[in-house]
Write a protein that holds these residues in place. Sequence first.
Motif, PDB file in Angstrom:
ATOM      1  N   GLN A  36       0.941  -1.232   0.061  1.00  0.00           N
ATOM      2  CA  GLN A  36      -0.010   0.075   0.067  1.00  0.00           C
ATOM      3  C   GLN A  36       0.787   1.369   0.005  1.00  0.00           C
ATOM      4  O   GLN A  36       1.953   1.308   0.510  1.00  0.00           O
ATOM      5  CB  GLN A  36      -0.925  -0.109   1.108  1.00  0.00           C
ATOM      6  CG  GLN A  36      -0.343  -0.027   2.530  1.00  0.00           C
ATOM      7  CD  GLN A  36       0.013   1.405   3.270  1.00  0.00           C
ATOM      8  OE1 GLN A  36      -0.465   2.229   2.679  1.00  0.00           O
ATOM      9  NE2 GLN A  36       0.931   1.622   3.996  1.00  0.00           N
ATOM     10  N   ASN A  82      -3.632   3.454  -0.503  1.00  0.00           N
ATOM     11  CA  ASN A  82      -4.129   3.014  -1.971  1.00  0.00           C
ATOM     12  C   ASN A  82      -3.563   1.344  -1.845  1.00  0.00           C
ATOM     13  O   ASN A  82      -2.368   1.427  -1.949  1.00  0.00           O
ATOM     14  CB  ASN A  82      -3.366   3.795  -2.844  1.00  0.00           C
ATOM     15  CG  ASN A  82      -4.023   3.681  -4.199  1.00  0.00           C
ATOM     16  OD1 ASN A  82      -3.710   4.113  -5.285  1.00  0.00           O
ATOM     17  ND2 ASN A  82      -5.408   3.066  -4.302  1.00  0.00           N
ATOM     18  N   ASP A  83      -4.132   0.355  -2.027  1.00  0.00           N
ATOM     19  CA  ASP A  83      -3.481  -0.844  -1.615  1.00  0.00           C
ATOM     20  C   ASP A  83      -3.571  -1.859  -2.932  1.00  0.00           C
ATOM     21  O   ASP A  83      -4.561  -1.690  -3.732  1.00  0.00           O
ATOM     22  CB  ASP A  83      -4.199  -1.883  -0.550  1.00  0.00           C
ATOM     23  CG  ASP A  83      -5.597  -1.840  -0.638  1.00  0.00           C
ATOM     24  OD1 ASP A  83      -6.362  -1.114  -1.445  1.00  0.00           O
ATOM     25  OD2 ASP A  83      -6.192  -2.731   0.195  1.00  0.00           O
ATOM     26  N   GLY A 130      -7.827  -5.578  -2.840  1.00  0.00           N
ATOM     27  CA  GLY A 130      -6.943  -4.402  -3.038  1.00  0.00           C
ATOM     28  C   GLY A 130      -7.702  -3.506  -3.986  1.00  0.00           C
ATOM     29  O   GLY A 130      -8.563  -3.970  -4.707  1.00  0.00           O
ATOM     30  N   THR A 154     -11.204   5.238  -3.535  1.00  0.00           N
ATOM     31  CA  THR A 154     -10.007   4.871  -2.932  1.00  0.00           C
ATOM     32  C   THR A 154      -9.273   5.869  -1.711  1.00  0.00           C
ATOM     33  O   THR A 154      -9.459   7.180  -1.719  1.00  0.00           O
ATOM     34  CB  THR A 154      -8.819   4.663  -3.791  1.00  0.00           C
ATOM     35  OG1 THR A 154      -8.639   5.925  -4.664  1.00  0.00           O
ATOM     36  CG2 THR A 154      -9.230   3.480  -4.657  1.00  0.00           C
TER      37      THR A 154
END
Length: 292
Positions: free
Chosen positions: A11, A15-16, A46, A228
């Motif tokens: 991440q 934001n992964d 994700g 996100t």
Amino acid sequence: MTTTVRFTKGQGTGNDFVLFADPDGSFDLTPERIRALADRHFGVGGDGVIRAVRTASHPEGAAILAVDPDAEWFMDYHNADGSVAEMCGNGIRVFTAYLIEEGLVTLEQGETLAVGTRAGVRDVQRSRAGFQVDLGRWSLGDESPEVRARELHAARPGLSLSVGNPHVVVALASNDELEKVDLTVIPVVTPAPADGANVEFVVPEEPLVTDGVGRIRMRVHERGSGETLSCGTGAAAAALATRYWAGQGAPDHWRVDVPGGTVGVRVFAAEDGEHVSLNGPAELVFTGELAV
């Protein structure tokens, strides 16, 4: 037929991504498998899936290597819904951290790594705070779109621009407006961008500039992923839009606060025009295996 994937979760400011290595590009990365990996209930979870492929083994690799033969690795990025994306600013920092962790590259502080992407070659430099990436030349779009979003009671003008992928940036009047926007619903952009766009909502801090650095807050709805906690290219787009609106004398250095943290943006002159860079952290969270 299912295949077991050895993955790493990473991440950058929330934001992964799900990352895995496929040097020869032999894994059949279908949209269904991407959605399975990115699924937050039944998969790893994700905002996107990143495959590390040797550039020479990727279908778009020949064009990349013709520009920069040193771009050994290609960031094959896909949104959570299985769609393809040109570029990801947080993702490329996490991708670089992953290549280092896996022993696929070495990169000391201050050194630069060339990475192949669908938006072209991007240079990533290791720094004390994480990684900085040159996102390349940015450009304004030709359209003057309007944006409607739930909990905004009227359409708002947006600024269309590209930093290797498409964005529409909307200025809001207050932090209260920013917090109330409901991004569980896709904002409606008119006219609709041909390939879709990330939509950023931005509010300037008060004062806008402190010690020569511009300050803004941002939320984003990413094409193919939903809202996100951060979007690296979106942060760059939001800073560029605010700089454009501010006019002559606006700073070239910006701090962008997003729900997942803070990233830095810098605008600078290059031989082929004005470039924008992004800097921020990258963290590898855990590794595992999943059958998809």
